[in-house]
Design a protein around this motif. Structure first.
Motif, PDB file in Angstrom:
ATOM      1  N   VAL A 104       0.000  -6.495  -0.241  1.00  0.00           N
ATOM      2  CA  VAL A 104       1.326  -5.900  -0.043  1.00  0.00           C
ATOM      3  C   VAL A 104       2.022  -5.692  -1.386  1.00  0.00           C
ATOM      4  CG1 VAL A 104       3.631  -6.265   0.938  1.00  0.00           C
ATOM      5  CG2 VAL A 104       1.604  -6.837   2.281  1.00  0.00           C
ATOM      6  N   LEU A 105       2.009  -6.729  -2.233  1.00  0.00           N
ATOM      7  CA  LEU A 105       2.772  -6.663  -3.480  1.00  0.00           C
ATOM      8  C   LEU A 105       2.097  -5.812  -4.554  1.00  0.00           C
ATOM      9  CD1 LEU A 105       4.003 -10.365  -3.759  1.00  0.00           C
ATOM     10  CD2 LEU A 105       5.261  -8.398  -2.904  1.00  0.00           C
ATOM     11  N   ASN A 106       0.802  -5.957  -4.735  1.00  0.00           N
ATOM     12  CA  ASN A 106       0.113  -5.255  -5.830  1.00  0.00           C
ATOM     13  C   ASN A 106      -0.400  -3.878  -5.430  1.00  0.00           C
ATOM     14  OD1 ASN A 106       0.608  -7.585  -7.233  1.00  0.00           O
ATOM     15  ND2 ASN A 106      -1.491  -8.340  -7.135  1.00  0.00           N
ATOM     16  N   ASN A 107      -0.885  -3.757  -4.207  1.00  0.00           N
ATOM     17  CA  ASN A 107      -1.464  -2.479  -3.771  1.00  0.00           C
ATOM     18  C   ASN A 107      -0.430  -1.586  -3.091  1.00  0.00           C
ATOM     19  OD1 ASN A 107      -3.761  -3.664  -4.720  1.00  0.00           O
ATOM     20  ND2 ASN A 107      -4.734  -3.937  -2.730  1.00  0.00           N
ATOM     21  N   HIS A 108       0.773  -2.069  -2.978  1.00  0.00           N
ATOM     22  CA  HIS A 108       1.877  -1.316  -2.393  1.00  0.00           C
ATOM     23  C   HIS A 108       1.563  -0.803  -0.986  1.00  0.00           C
ATOM     24  CE1 HIS A 108       3.769  -1.641  -6.270  1.00  0.00           C
ATOM     25  NE2 HIS A 108       2.719  -1.081  -6.849  1.00  0.00           N
ATOM     26  N   GLN A 109       0.922  -1.675  -0.188  1.00  0.00           N
ATOM     27  CA  GLN A 109       0.680  -1.344   1.211  1.00  0.00           C
ATOM     28  C   GLN A 109       1.821  -1.946   2.031  1.00  0.00           C
ATOM     29  OE1 GLN A 109      -3.373  -3.080   1.278  1.00  0.00           O
ATOM     30  NE2 GLN A 109      -3.980  -1.114   2.165  1.00  0.00           N
ATOM     31  N   THR A 110       2.065  -1.394   3.218  1.00  0.00           N
ATOM     32  CA  THR A 110       3.141  -1.929   4.045  1.00  0.00           C
ATOM     33  C   THR A 110       2.687  -3.227   4.704  1.00  0.00           C
ATOM     34  OG1 THR A 110       2.465  -0.761   6.048  1.00  0.00           O
ATOM     35  CG2 THR A 110       4.004   0.390   4.569  1.00  0.00           C
ATOM     36  N   VAL A 111       3.659  -4.038   5.050  1.00  0.00           N
ATOM     37  CA  VAL A 111       3.370  -5.305   5.713  1.00  0.00           C
ATOM     38  C   VAL A 111       2.682  -5.050   7.045  1.00  0.00           C
ATOM     39  CG1 VAL A 111       4.453  -7.337   6.774  1.00  0.00           C
ATOM     40  CG2 VAL A 111       5.260  -6.525   4.565  1.00  0.00           C
ATOM     41  N   GLU A 112       3.150  -4.062   7.774  1.00  0.00           N
ATOM     42  CA  GLU A 112       2.564  -3.743   9.082  1.00  0.00           C
ATOM     43  C   GLU A 112       1.102  -3.328   8.950  1.00  0.00           C
ATOM     44  OE1 GLU A 112       5.673  -2.855   8.186  1.00  0.00           O
ATOM     45  OE2 GLU A 112       6.692  -4.169   9.615  1.00  0.00           O
ATOM     46  N   ASP A 113       0.787  -2.498   7.950  1.00  0.00           N
ATOM     47  CA  ASP A 113      -0.599  -2.056   7.755  1.00  0.00           C
ATOM     48  C   ASP A 113      -1.514  -3.241   7.424  1.00  0.00           C
ATOM     49  OD1 ASP A 113       0.059   0.570   8.267  1.00  0.00           O
ATOM     50  OD2 ASP A 113       0.193   1.158   6.146  1.00  0.00           O
ATOM     51  N   VAL A 114      -1.057  -4.079   6.508  1.00  0.00           N
ATOM     52  CA  VAL A 114      -1.878  -5.225   6.100  1.00  0.00           C
ATOM     53  C   VAL A 114      -2.046  -6.197   7.267  1.00  0.00           C
ATOM     54  CG1 VAL A 114      -1.998  -7.225   4.546  1.00  0.00           C
ATOM     55  CG2 VAL A 114      -1.247  -5.011   3.666  1.00  0.00           C
ATOM     56  N   SER A 115      -0.974  -6.426   8.023  1.00  0.00           N
ATOM     57  CA  SER A 115      -1.067  -7.362   9.146  1.00  0.00           C
ATOM     58  C   SER A 115      -2.046  -6.852  10.207  1.00  0.00           C
ATOM     59  CB  SER A 115       0.299  -7.644   9.753  1.00  0.00           C
ATOM     60  OG  SER A 115       0.830  -6.500  10.351  1.00  0.00           O
ATOM     61  N   LYS A 116      -2.026  -5.550  10.471  1.00  0.00           N
ATOM     62  CA  LYS A 116      -2.978  -4.985  11.434  1.00  0.00           C
ATOM     63  C   LYS A 116      -4.398  -5.057  10.904  1.00  0.00           C
ATOM     64  CE  LYS A 116       0.147  -1.783  13.742  1.00  0.00           C
ATOM     65  NZ  LYS A 116       0.566  -0.389  13.864  1.00  0.00           N
ATOM     66  N   LEU A 117      -4.559  -4.751   9.640  1.00  0.00           N
ATOM     67  CA  LEU A 117      -5.876  -4.755   9.009  1.00  0.00           C
ATOM     68  C   LEU A 117      -6.478  -6.166   8.967  1.00  0.00           C
ATOM     69  CD1 LEU A 117      -7.924  -2.957   7.411  1.00  0.00           C
ATOM     70  CD2 LEU A 117      -6.744  -3.706   5.347  1.00  0.00           C
ATOM     71  N   GLN A 118      -5.658  -7.143   8.643  1.00  0.00           N
ATOM     72  CA  GLN A 118      -6.145  -8.515   8.468  1.00  0.00           C
ATOM     73  C   GLN A 118      -6.077  -9.354   9.747  1.00  0.00           C
ATOM     74  OE1 GLN A 118      -7.708  -9.529   5.889  1.00  0.00           O
ATOM     75  NE2 GLN A 118      -7.264  -7.803   4.531  1.00  0.00           N
TER      76      GLN A 118
END
Length: 173
Positions: free
Chosen positions: A19-33
């Motif tokens: 989220v912080l370094n790759n500038h992805q949204t929290v929602e995207d990362v949470s769904k992905l992970q």
């Protein structure tokens, strides 16, 4: 035995850095992970305030009553949300503070006392005397026989009283 940890330190750190370094949204990362987005938000906040050590698994901690009161007063006085209070006082989850607040409203300060979970550490019961391999003295044998006869006599008296009670019930109607 410690409590079960759902997410590893490495997993939490990887999600936060995505989220912080790759500038992805929290929602995207949470769904992905495969973690909940509010949990990921909490990890990010703790990481930003306390660093990497905030993502390490925590031992269960017993908080003092003055600390609990301080947290509850800060929530009321400063209009903090549970999430903000967790971040401010480094408390791992909102549910801990919610439980304190519920118990405080229900029982007052007494409700803030620590209540250990699970089975008590020591059971309060009388243990049977250990039998020794030594032969009993004549006096000890007589005492045991006397105790046994008294118990038998008490049993016979109770049986006699029950029989008499039954006979009295049959005679009355």
């Amino acid at each position: 035995m410690g409590r079960k940890v759902k997410y590893t330190y490495e997993f939490k750190l990887r999600c936060v850095k995505q989220v912080l370094n790759n500038h992805q949204t929290v929602e995207d990362v949470s769904k992905l992970q495969g973690c909940h987005h509010t949990t990921l938000h909490d990890w990010i906040r703790f990481y930003e305030k306390y660093g990497k050590k905030a993502l390490l698994p925590r031992e269960t901690k017993v908080y003092s009553i003055p600390f609990k009161i301080k947290v509850l007063e800060a929530i009321d006085k400063d209009s903090l949300s549970f999430s903000q209070a967790c971040l401010e006082f480094n408390i791992p989850t909102k549910s801990v503070i919610m439980k304190w607040q519920r118990n405080y409203k229900k029982e007052g300060i007494i409700g803030l006392n620590h209540k250990p979970r699970g089975k008590p550490k020591s059971m309060q019961f009388k243990r049977a005397k250990k039998k020794s391999n030594k032969p009993l003295t004549r006096e000890e044998q007589l005492l045991l026989e006397n105790e046994s006869l008294r118990a038998e006599l008490d049993l016979l008296k109770k049986l006699q009283a029950l029989i008499q009670q039954e006979q009295n019930k049959k005679q009355k109607p």
